[in-house]
Structure formats: C-alpha cells, structure tokens
Design a protein around this motif. Structure first.
Motif, PDB file in Angstrom:
ATOM      1  N   HIS A 123     -22.034  -8.790 -37.041  1.00  7.71           N
ATOM      2  CA  HIS A 123     -21.119  -9.424 -36.077  1.00  7.71           C
ATOM      3  C   HIS A 123     -20.097  -8.425 -35.542  1.00  7.71           C
ATOM      4  O   HIS A 123     -19.806  -8.405 -34.341  1.00  7.71           O
ATOM      5  CB  HIS A 123     -20.395 -10.600 -36.734  1.00  7.71           C
ATOM      6  CG  HIS A 123     -21.209 -11.854 -36.801  1.00  7.71           C
ATOM      7  ND1 HIS A 123     -20.798 -12.983 -37.457  1.00  7.71           N
ATOM      8  CD2 HIS A 123     -22.423 -12.159 -36.263  1.00  7.71           C
ATOM      9  CE1 HIS A 123     -21.708 -13.934 -37.330  1.00  7.71           C
ATOM     10  NE2 HIS A 123     -22.705 -13.466 -36.608  1.00  7.71           N
ATOM     11  N   ARG A 124     -19.543  -7.602 -36.414  1.00 10.69           N
ATOM     12  CA  ARG A 124     -18.568  -6.604 -35.968  1.00 10.69           C
ATOM     13  C   ARG A 124     -19.226  -5.572 -35.058  1.00 10.69           C
ATOM     14  O   ARG A 124     -18.683  -5.202 -34.008  1.00 10.69           O
ATOM     15  CB  ARG A 124     -17.933  -5.908 -37.167  1.00 10.69           C
ATOM     16  CG  ARG A 124     -16.885  -6.734 -37.877  1.00 10.69           C
ATOM     17  CD  ARG A 124     -16.009  -5.892 -38.770  1.00 10.69           C
ATOM     18  NE  ARG A 124     -15.032  -6.709 -39.469  1.00 10.69           N
ATOM     19  CZ  ARG A 124     -13.876  -7.114 -38.947  1.00 10.69           C
ATOM     20  NH1 ARG A 124     -13.561  -6.778 -37.702  1.00 10.69           N
ATOM     21  NH2 ARG A 124     -13.038  -7.857 -39.646  1.00 10.69           N
ATOM     22  N   GLN A 127     -19.903  -6.615 -31.393  1.00  5.85           N
ATOM     23  CA  GLN A 127     -18.794  -7.015 -30.527  1.00  5.85           C
ATOM     24  C   GLN A 127     -18.729  -6.173 -29.257  1.00  5.85           C
ATOM     25  O   GLN A 127     -18.162  -6.607 -28.257  1.00  5.85           O
ATOM     26  CB  GLN A 127     -17.473  -6.942 -31.297  1.00  5.85           C
ATOM     27  CG  GLN A 127     -17.323  -8.074 -32.313  1.00  5.85           C
ATOM     28  CD  GLN A 127     -15.970  -8.077 -32.986  1.00  5.85           C
ATOM     29  OE1 GLN A 127     -15.514  -7.064 -33.503  1.00  5.85           O
ATOM     30  NE2 GLN A 127     -15.305  -9.220 -32.990  1.00  5.85           N
ATOM     31  N   SER A 128     -19.315  -4.987 -29.303  1.00  8.65           N
ATOM     32  CA  SER A 128     -19.324  -4.131 -28.112  1.00  8.65           C
ATOM     33  C   SER A 128     -20.681  -4.131 -27.414  1.00  8.65           C
ATOM     34  O   SER A 128     -20.924  -3.302 -26.534  1.00  8.65           O
ATOM     35  CB  SER A 128     -18.959  -2.692 -28.505  1.00  8.65           C
ATOM     36  OG  SER A 128     -19.860  -2.185 -29.485  1.00  8.65           O
ATOM     37  N   THR A 174     -13.459 -17.412 -32.739  1.00  7.00           N
ATOM     38  CA  THR A 174     -13.904 -16.032 -32.568  1.00  7.00           C
ATOM     39  C   THR A 174     -15.329 -16.042 -32.029  1.00  7.00           C
ATOM     40  O   THR A 174     -16.242 -16.547 -32.690  1.00  7.00           O
ATOM     41  CB  THR A 174     -13.858 -15.277 -33.905  1.00  7.00           C
ATOM     42  OG1 THR A 174     -12.548 -15.376 -34.454  1.00  7.00           O
ATOM     43  CG2 THR A 174     -14.222 -13.819 -33.703  1.00  7.00           C
ATOM     44  N   GLY A 176     -18.761 -14.096 -30.170  1.00  8.74           N
ATOM     45  CA  GLY A 176     -19.502 -12.841 -30.193  1.00  8.74           C
ATOM     46  C   GLY A 176     -20.989 -13.119 -30.062  1.00  8.74           C
ATOM     47  O   GLY A 176     -21.405 -14.244 -29.735  1.00  8.74           O
TER      48      GLY A 176
END
Length: 281
Positions: A123-124, A127-128, A174, A176
């Motif tokens: 998930h992190r 994010q981009s 949040t 994403g």
C-alpha cells in the motif's frame, strides 16, 4: 472456469510455453490462478473476468512498480506479440515469473505477521503509482440482475453498499491503489533469504485502503482470528489504528456482500449461504 485444454492452448499459442506441470492455486474472489512449470521455469498464470483487461494490465504494471521499490513481485511475461495479456472468451490471461518462496498460511500467526506487513508495504509503495487502467472503487452493483437469485440477496447487498457509501462520504479515509484480493496464498516468503513478496498484483481500483484489510480479514476467518494480520498491517501500512478499527465493521459487511454477489453470479449455492450467514451475523 476454463478447461485444461484452453489453458494449455493459450499458453502455447500466446507465450510459446508448454507446461509440464499445472497446479491450481487456492480460490480467490476476483480471478483464477495456476502455478505452471514449463521448460524448467516456474510461472503464475492468472485469468480474470471478460472485460477486465485494462485493470489486469494496471496490476501487471503495479508489479513492475513494486519490484523497483525492492518488494519482490511476479514479473510479467509478454505474449509473443508483445502484449501484457491475452484475451480469450473466458477472460484475460496473464503470465508472470514466479517469485521464489512458499505461499503463506493465513491461519499461522507468524505468517499473518508477514501477510499484514507485506500488504502494508505494498500500500505504501503504490501511493506513487498511476496507470490509465486503474478504476474508481465500485466493488458491487446493487442493480445487477443476478441479485434476484434469492429473495434476501438484493436488499442485503444494497444495504451493505449504502453503508459503505455513507462511510466514504462522512469520514476522511486513506485512499490508494487496492489489490482487491489480498489472499494469503498470493503472498510468499523465501526461507533462504527472509524476503517476502507477492506472486502477482491484482491492482485494479483506487479506493479506501482499509477495504483490502477487510478482504484479508475475511480470508483469515474473521476479525477474532486476524489479530496478528492486523498488527502486522498497522506496523507497516499507511492506515492508522483509529481509522482501521472504526471502519472495519462496515467494510467487512461490504466484502461479504461482494462475496454474495460473486456467488450468485457463478451459481454457487454454498458460497451464497456462507455469505448470507456472515451478513446476518
């Protein structure tokens, strides 16, 4: 579900792969999968629903993105014509080189920690990530015709969908890129290196990341059996504990509504009854 001949023919004609061994992967909600040995190499083959080609290709591009951020993920193998997928009447096939390691056991507490940690790390890392094939989150259509299969079904799906919609309107969630189907068997850990990753990346939608956690909790057997999974995710993922615990009941209900929707579409009476029991509880 395609017959074995369609699978073998597609692999031969589109990828020039002649399997010596084919093993079906554990069932997941949104696709079918196989581990395939061909020419001494190991692959993962995924088949998604007809009309899902662009989201599938977004997931393949997401796997490339993850590998560039030191998260092991299956490497897409292009077809002989250079495409990422092969479209058939049964749906879109994709082939990836298999990541080394054993698949995780969702009932094992240590594996649950790996599972939650990797889901959070993915998930992190995503994010981009951007891709034109990513869709807006719409897990279920309460107006679908197959929801007339049982008298209770449409109302239950509509109620769960409406509750989730209220949640996204009234709460700051949040968002994403979602995996959509974060089953434990889709994640691996290599005992030799200690590195953990995933077989493939089914990214297809942008939505609340807690929905992926809810889907994983369902695969783990429910919230009481998922404490290590949730702890692993909270230590690595971008969703905080307050948000996750607040929204999880609503998103678990939605995930079971999605399970009911798929079971009705496939005519799976056992799956439909399982989803009904969960929704009534």
């Amino acid at each position: 579900m395609p017959d074995a001949e369609l699978l073998r023919t597609t692999l031969r004609d589109e990828w020039h792969l002649v399997p010596s061994e084919i093993t079906a992967l554990d069932d997941v909600l949104l696709s079918r999968g196989w581990e395939v040995t061909a020419g001494g190499d190991q692959y993962v083959v995924r088949l998604s629903d007809p009309g899902e080609r662009l989201p599938v290709e977004a997931g393949l591009a997401a796997a490339d993105h993850l590998r560039g951020r030191d998260i092991p993920a299956g490497e897409p193998v292009r077809t002989l014509s250079g495409g990422l997928t092969a479209q058939t009447g049964a749906g879109a096939f994709a082939v990836l080189r298999r990541v080394p390691g054993r698949r995780l056991d969702g009932a094992d507490p240590v594996d649950q920690q790996w599972w939650g940690d990797r889901l959070g790390a993915v998930h992190r890392a995503l994010q981009s990530f951007h891709h034109p094939g990513l869709r807006s989150w719409q897990p279920v259509d309460p107006g679908a015709g197959h929801l007339d299969a049982e008298p209770w079904l449409r109302g239950a799906v509509a109620d769960a969908s409406a509750a989730a919609k209220r949640l996204t309107v009234t709460d700051r969630l949040t968002y994403g890129v979602l995996l959509g189907d974060p089953a434990p068997g889709g994640f691996v850990v290599d005992p030799g290196t200690g590195r953990a990753g995933l077989l493939d990346c089914g990214a297809s939608e942008v939505g609340p990341l807690a929905y992926d956690v809810a889907a994983a909790v369902v695969y783990a057997g429910g919230e009481p059996r998922s404490s290590e999974l949730i702890d692993g995710y909270l230590a690595a993922g971008p969703v905080g504990a307050d948000e996750l615990h607040a929204v999880l009941p609503v998103l678990l209900r939605l995930r079971w509504a999605v399970q009911a929707d798929r079971a009705a579409r496939w005519g799976c009476a056992e799956g439909l009854q399982r989803a009904r029991t969960a929704l009534e509880e």
